[in-house]
Scaffold this motif. Structure first.
Motif, PDB file in Angstrom:
ATOM      1  N   GLU A 140       0.829  -1.211   0.000  1.00 53.32           N
ATOM      2  CA  GLU A 140       0.000   0.000   0.000  1.00 53.32           C
ATOM      3  C   GLU A 140       0.860   1.257   0.000  1.00 53.32           C
ATOM      4  OE1 GLU A 140      -2.371  -0.717   3.430  1.00 53.32           O
ATOM      5  OE2 GLU A 140      -3.592  -2.273   2.444  1.00 53.32           O
ATOM      6  N   GLY A 141       1.937   1.250   0.797  1.00 49.02           N
ATOM      7  CA  GLY A 141       2.801   2.418   0.884  1.00 49.02           C
ATOM      8  C   GLY A 141       3.530   2.700  -0.417  1.00 49.02           C
ATOM      9  N   VAL A 142       4.026   1.651  -1.054  1.00 48.61           N
ATOM     10  CA  VAL A 142       4.741   1.840  -2.315  1.00 48.61           C
ATOM     11  C   VAL A 142       3.778   2.230  -3.427  1.00 48.61           C
ATOM     12  CG1 VAL A 142       6.172   0.715  -4.071  1.00 48.61           C
ATOM     13  CG2 VAL A 142       6.601   0.264  -1.647  1.00 48.61           C
ATOM     14  N   LYS A 143       2.610   1.583  -3.471  1.00 49.47           N
ATOM     15  CA  LYS A 143       1.631   1.889  -4.520  1.00 49.47           C
ATOM     16  C   LYS A 143       1.098   3.314  -4.397  1.00 49.47           C
ATOM     17  CE  LYS A 143       1.099  -1.811  -7.161  1.00 49.47           C
ATOM     18  NZ  LYS A 143       1.238  -1.766  -8.636  1.00 49.47           N
ATOM     19  N   GLU A 144       1.016   3.809  -3.178  1.00 52.21           N
ATOM     20  CA  GLU A 144       0.555   5.183  -2.999  1.00 52.21           C
ATOM     21  C   GLU A 144       1.511   6.161  -3.668  1.00 52.21           C
ATOM     22  OE1 GLU A 144      -0.740   8.300   0.567  1.00 52.21           O
ATOM     23  OE2 GLU A 144      -0.121   6.248   1.066  1.00 52.21           O
ATOM     24  N   ALA A 145       2.807   5.847  -3.586  1.00 54.48           N
ATOM     25  CA  ALA A 145       3.816   6.717  -4.189  1.00 54.48           C
ATOM     26  C   ALA A 145       4.021   6.422  -5.672  1.00 54.48           C
ATOM     27  CB  ALA A 145       5.141   6.560  -3.441  1.00 54.48           C
ATOM     28  N   HIS A 146       3.961   5.138  -6.034  1.00 58.25           N
ATOM     29  CA  HIS A 146       4.256   4.725  -7.420  1.00 58.25           C
ATOM     30  C   HIS A 146       3.248   3.664  -7.871  1.00 58.25           C
ATOM     31  CE1 HIS A 146       7.967   6.968  -7.833  1.00 58.25           C
ATOM     32  NE2 HIS A 146       8.383   6.508  -6.666  1.00 58.25           N
ATOM     33  N   PRO A 147       2.021   4.057  -8.160  1.00 57.41           N
ATOM     34  CA  PRO A 147       1.001   3.073  -8.547  1.00 57.41           C
ATOM     35  C   PRO A 147       1.326   2.334  -9.835  1.00 57.41           C
ATOM     36  CG  PRO A 147       0.219   5.322  -8.913  1.00 57.41           C
ATOM     37  CD  PRO A 147       1.480   5.429  -8.126  1.00 57.41           C
ATOM     38  N   GLU A 148       2.229   2.890 -10.642  1.00 62.57           N
ATOM     39  CA  GLU A 148       2.530   2.298 -11.948  1.00 62.57           C
ATOM     40  C   GLU A 148       3.548   1.167 -11.877  1.00 62.57           C
ATOM     41  OE1 GLU A 148       5.975   4.943 -11.149  1.00 62.57           O
ATOM     42  OE2 GLU A 148       3.850   4.980 -10.678  1.00 62.57           O
ATOM     43  N   VAL A 149       4.214   1.004 -10.749  1.00 60.75           N
ATOM     44  CA  VAL A 149       5.315   0.036 -10.646  1.00 60.75           C
ATOM     45  C   VAL A 149       4.798  -1.320 -10.160  1.00 60.75           C
ATOM     46  CG1 VAL A 149       7.484  -0.502  -9.473  1.00 60.75           C
ATOM     47  CG2 VAL A 149       7.039   1.823 -10.277  1.00 60.75           C
ATOM     48  N   PRO A 150       4.996  -2.387 -10.951  1.00 58.74           N
ATOM     49  CA  PRO A 150       4.541  -3.712 -10.524  1.00 58.74           C
ATOM     50  C   PRO A 150       5.282  -4.186  -9.276  1.00 58.74           C
ATOM     51  CG  PRO A 150       5.011  -3.690 -12.884  1.00 58.74           C
ATOM     52  CD  PRO A 150       5.555  -2.415 -12.314  1.00 58.74           C
ATOM     53  N   LEU A 151       4.533  -4.817  -8.375  1.00 59.99           N
ATOM     54  CA  LEU A 151       5.090  -5.355  -7.138  1.00 59.99           C
ATOM     55  C   LEU A 151       4.938  -6.871  -7.116  1.00 59.99           C
ATOM     56  CD1 LEU A 151       3.679  -2.899  -4.431  1.00 59.99           C
ATOM     57  CD2 LEU A 151       5.844  -2.751  -5.667  1.00 59.99           C
ATOM     58  N   VAL A 152       6.011  -7.548  -6.710  1.00 59.06           N
ATOM     59  CA  VAL A 152       6.017  -9.006  -6.585  1.00 59.06           C
ATOM     60  C   VAL A 152       6.212  -9.363  -5.120  1.00 59.06           C
ATOM     61  CG1 VAL A 152       7.088 -11.160  -7.378  1.00 59.06           C
ATOM     62  CG2 VAL A 152       7.207  -9.093  -8.819  1.00 59.06           C
ATOM     63  N   VAL A 153       5.451 -10.331  -4.624  1.00 58.56           N
ATOM     64  CA  VAL A 153       5.696 -10.866  -3.287  1.00 58.56           C
ATOM     65  C   VAL A 153       6.041 -12.345  -3.424  1.00 58.56           C
ATOM     66  CG1 VAL A 153       3.232 -11.349  -2.861  1.00 58.56           C
ATOM     67  CG2 VAL A 153       4.824 -11.128  -0.927  1.00 58.56           C
ATOM     68  N   PHE A 154       7.118 -12.755  -2.757  1.00 59.62           N
ATOM     69  CA  PHE A 154       7.555 -14.151  -2.792  1.00 59.62           C
ATOM     70  C   PHE A 154       7.621 -14.652  -1.364  1.00 59.62           C
ATOM     71  CE2 PHE A 154      11.250 -17.240  -3.053  1.00 59.62           C
ATOM     72  CZ  PHE A 154      10.515 -18.252  -3.645  1.00 59.62           C
ATOM     73  N   ALA A 155       6.547 -15.322  -0.936  1.00 60.87           N
ATOM     74  CA  ALA A 155       6.461 -15.866   0.425  1.00 60.87           C
ATOM     75  C   ALA A 155       6.771 -17.358   0.344  1.00 60.87           C
ATOM     76  CB  ALA A 155       5.082 -15.613   1.011  1.00 60.87           C
ATOM     77  N   LYS A 156       8.047 -17.679   0.384  1.00 56.79           N
ATOM     78  CA  LYS A 156       8.488 -19.056   0.167  1.00 56.79           C
ATOM     79  C   LYS A 156       7.896 -20.004   1.210  1.00 56.79           C
ATOM     80  CE  LYS A 156      12.702 -21.820  -0.311  1.00 56.79           C
ATOM     81  NZ  LYS A 156      12.557 -22.658   0.908  1.00 56.79           N
ATOM     82  N   GLY A 157       7.315 -21.080   0.715  1.00 53.17           N
ATOM     83  CA  GLY A 157       6.789 -22.120   1.592  1.00 53.17           C
ATOM     84  C   GLY A 157       5.417 -21.856   2.166  1.00 53.17           C
ATOM     85  N   ALA A 158       4.873 -20.685   1.930  1.00 51.57           N
ATOM     86  CA  ALA A 158       3.571 -20.327   2.535  1.00 51.57           C
ATOM     87  C   ALA A 158       2.433 -20.693   1.587  1.00 51.57           C
ATOM     88  CB  ALA A 158       3.539 -18.849   2.885  1.00 51.57           C
ATOM     89  N   HIS A 159       2.233 -21.986   1.387  1.00 53.27           N
ATOM     90  CA  HIS A 159       1.186 -22.465   0.481  1.00 53.27           C
ATOM     91  C   HIS A 159      -0.184 -21.925   0.880  1.00 53.27           C
ATOM     92  CE1 HIS A 159       4.511 -25.293   0.563  1.00 53.27           C
ATOM     93  NE2 HIS A 159       4.154 -25.745  -0.615  1.00 53.27           N
ATOM     94  N   TYR A 160      -0.403 -21.840   2.172  1.00 52.88           N
ATOM     95  CA  TYR A 160      -1.693 -21.441   2.725  1.00 52.88           C
ATOM     96  C   TYR A 160      -2.002 -19.957   2.534  1.00 52.88           C
ATOM     97  CZ  TYR A 160       1.808 -20.207   6.157  1.00 52.88           C
ATOM     98  OH  TYR A 160       2.937 -19.709   6.746  1.00 52.88           O
ATOM     99  N   ALA A 161      -1.014 -19.185   2.086  1.00 51.26           N
ATOM    100  CA  ALA A 161      -1.162 -17.723   2.066  1.00 51.26           C
ATOM    101  C   ALA A 161      -1.694 -17.174   0.748  1.00 51.26           C
ATOM    102  CB  ALA A 161       0.183 -17.065   2.377  1.00 51.26           C
ATOM    103  N   LEU A 162      -1.870 -18.028  -0.244  1.00 52.05           N
ATOM    104  CA  LEU A 162      -2.263 -17.529  -1.565  1.00 52.05           C
ATOM    105  C   LEU A 162      -3.544 -16.707  -1.524  1.00 52.05           C
ATOM    106  CD1 LEU A 162      -1.539 -20.438  -4.097  1.00 52.05           C
ATOM    107  CD2 LEU A 162      -0.546 -18.157  -4.074  1.00 52.05           C
ATOM    108  N   GLU A 163      -4.556 -17.227  -0.862  1.00 58.33           N
ATOM    109  CA  GLU A 163      -5.843 -16.528  -0.823  1.00 58.33           C
ATOM    110  C   GLU A 163      -5.707 -15.175  -0.143  1.00 58.33           C
ATOM    111  OE1 GLU A 163      -8.993 -15.783  -2.221  1.00 58.33           O
ATOM    112  OE2 GLU A 163      -9.046 -17.985  -2.209  1.00 58.33           O
ATOM    113  N   ASP A 164      -4.880 -15.101   0.884  1.00 55.60           N
ATOM    114  CA  ASP A 164      -4.656 -13.818   1.563  1.00 55.60           C
ATOM    115  C   ASP A 164      -3.854 -12.865   0.686  1.00 55.60           C
ATOM    116  OD1 ASP A 164      -5.987 -14.380   3.997  1.00 55.60           O
ATOM    117  OD2 ASP A 164      -4.264 -15.545   4.689  1.00 55.60           O
ATOM    118  N   LEU A 165      -2.818 -13.374   0.044  1.00 52.73           N
ATOM    119  CA  LEU A 165      -1.942 -12.512  -0.745  1.00 52.73           C
ATOM    120  C   LEU A 165      -2.632 -11.948  -1.978  1.00 52.73           C
ATOM    121  CD1 LEU A 165       1.410 -14.506  -0.484  1.00 52.73           C
ATOM    122  CD2 LEU A 165       0.853 -12.335   0.632  1.00 52.73           C
ATOM    123  N   VAL A 166      -3.539 -12.705  -2.549  1.00 50.74           N
ATOM    124  CA  VAL A 166      -4.210 -12.226  -3.756  1.00 50.74           C
ATOM    125  C   VAL A 166      -5.132 -11.048  -3.457  1.00 50.74           C
ATOM    126  CG1 VAL A 166      -6.331 -13.629  -3.757  1.00 50.74           C
ATOM    127  CG2 VAL A 166      -5.189 -13.115  -5.916  1.00 50.74           C
TER     128      VAL A 166
END
Length: 355
Positions: free
Chosen positions: A235-261
């Motif tokens: 949220e903080g980065v998008k507020e400043a730069h909404p045009e820049v794609p952001l990637v999150v890599f939560a290794k091993g957190a299979h259960y987190a997909l629904e939350d991350l999306v």
């Protein structure tokens, strides 16, 4: 923002935004580093953090794999542990052992040792200078990715004092001293947001947040001690730069997909233990997926790697996918096997789109 050369290959940025492209873009985590003889030649003369801290050397190392392979992105040569350094902790890179904190934060009472409100541009200006120099020297060939470690992963290193199989000292804080844990996580988050915004200002065209040890947390613990801070960063980065794609890599957190999306990240990275088809069922077309070839597959022969790439691309499908490894390159990987991986992604993904 400095004046940069026009971008010639924006494939990865378009896929991150959900656009259709003629083929799947590809890059590799740790693509700049120990497996390349040209990197080893640099390191023979310079310590690790000297390379990170010297913009000319960081730029040289960042561009080495771009000169060697037909990649669709460069990622700045740096380290996630520059954030603890900015907070006042000493970090050493010990040969054969990895990162080492001579004086880690062992007890909640030691949080006072960390720098309050550090001057990020002063402490990490070398990364910004490296980004600007690299962006210019790339001359628009491919986009430049910046990155940071995630709060929970950095907390693990700061408390444990280095790498660990289970990070039990850091995990103990979550239950013994949750308020102190949240203070540390928030302090780290505030620095990360400023750091990433500064990276874009310096020339980064895409950003990745590495939560390398997310998989050590259970679903409830992740939602309490990792997810809120990952969301704040996006949220903080998008507020400043909404045009820049952001990637999150939560290794091993299979259960987190629904939350991350449900966060503002554009791309979710998958490690090699996750099933692309199952992940696609969860996220649908809401985000782009990145990954996820097992890095050890690159020890296989050419035909083994090609078959694995075919299976991977079939699993993800031809839309909203950035090809990558499920974690980083290993030091003893053969660079020619990396070339087979990259070239196979090009060939197979183009074939898939023309079927």
């Amino acid at each position: 923002m400095p004046d940069f050369p026009p971008l010639q290959n924006d494939l990865i940025l378009r896929v991150a935004r959900g656009e259709s492209t003629r083929r799947t873009p590809v890059w590799m985590m740790r693509q700049a580093g120990r497996y390349l003889p040209e990197y080893q030649a640099v390191r023979a003369e310079h310590e690790f953090f000297d390379v990170v801290g010297t913009p000319e050397l960081a730029a040289e190392v960042t561009i080495q794999p771009i000169d060697r392979f037909d990649l669709d992105a460069a990622i700045i040569f740096s380290d996630i542990l520059v954030i603890p350094q900015a907070l006042g902790l000493e970090v050493q890179m010990v040969k054969g052992k990895g990162p080492h904190f001579p004086n880690p934060v062992r007890e909640p009472s030691e949080l006072s040792r960390l720098t309050d409100d550090p001057d990020v541009h002063e402490e990490l200006g070398h990364v910004y200078d490296a980004l600007t120099l690299t962006r210019k020297e790339l001359n628009g060939r491919v986009p430049l990715i910046g990155f940071s470690g995630a709060p929970w992963t950095l907390m693990g290193y700061m408390i444990e004092g280095g790498g660990s199989k289970n990070y039990k000292k850091a995990r103990a804080w979550l239950y013994e001293a949750p308020e102190a844990a949240h203070r540390l996580l928030q302090k780290t988050t505030d620095v990360i947001i400023e750091y990433l915004i500064g990276q874009v200002d310096a020339g980064a065209q895409m950003l990745q947040v590495f939560d390398s040890w997310a998989g050590l947390l259970g679903p409830k613990t992740f939602r309490t001690f990792a997810l809120p801070y990952l969301k704040q960063i996006a949220e903080g980065v998008k507020e400043a730069h909404p045009e820049v794609p952001l990637v999150v890599f939560a290794k091993g957190a299979h259960y987190a997909l629904e939350d991350l999306v449900e966060t503002e990240y554009d791309v979710i990275g998958l490690d090699w233990t996750m099933d692309p088809k199952a992940a696609r069922l969860v996220v649908g077309e809401r985000v782009t997926l990145q990954g996820n070839l097992d890095p050890c597959m690159l020890y296989g022969d050419e035909e083994t790697i090609r078959r694995a790439v075919q299976d991977m691309l079939a699993g993800f499908g031809s839309h909203r996918h950035i090809a990558n490894l499920g974690h980083g390159m290993h030091p003893d990987h053969d660079p020619e096997h990396a070339r087979v991986f990259v070239d196979s992604v090009h060939e197979v993904s183009e074939q898939m789109r023309h079927v």
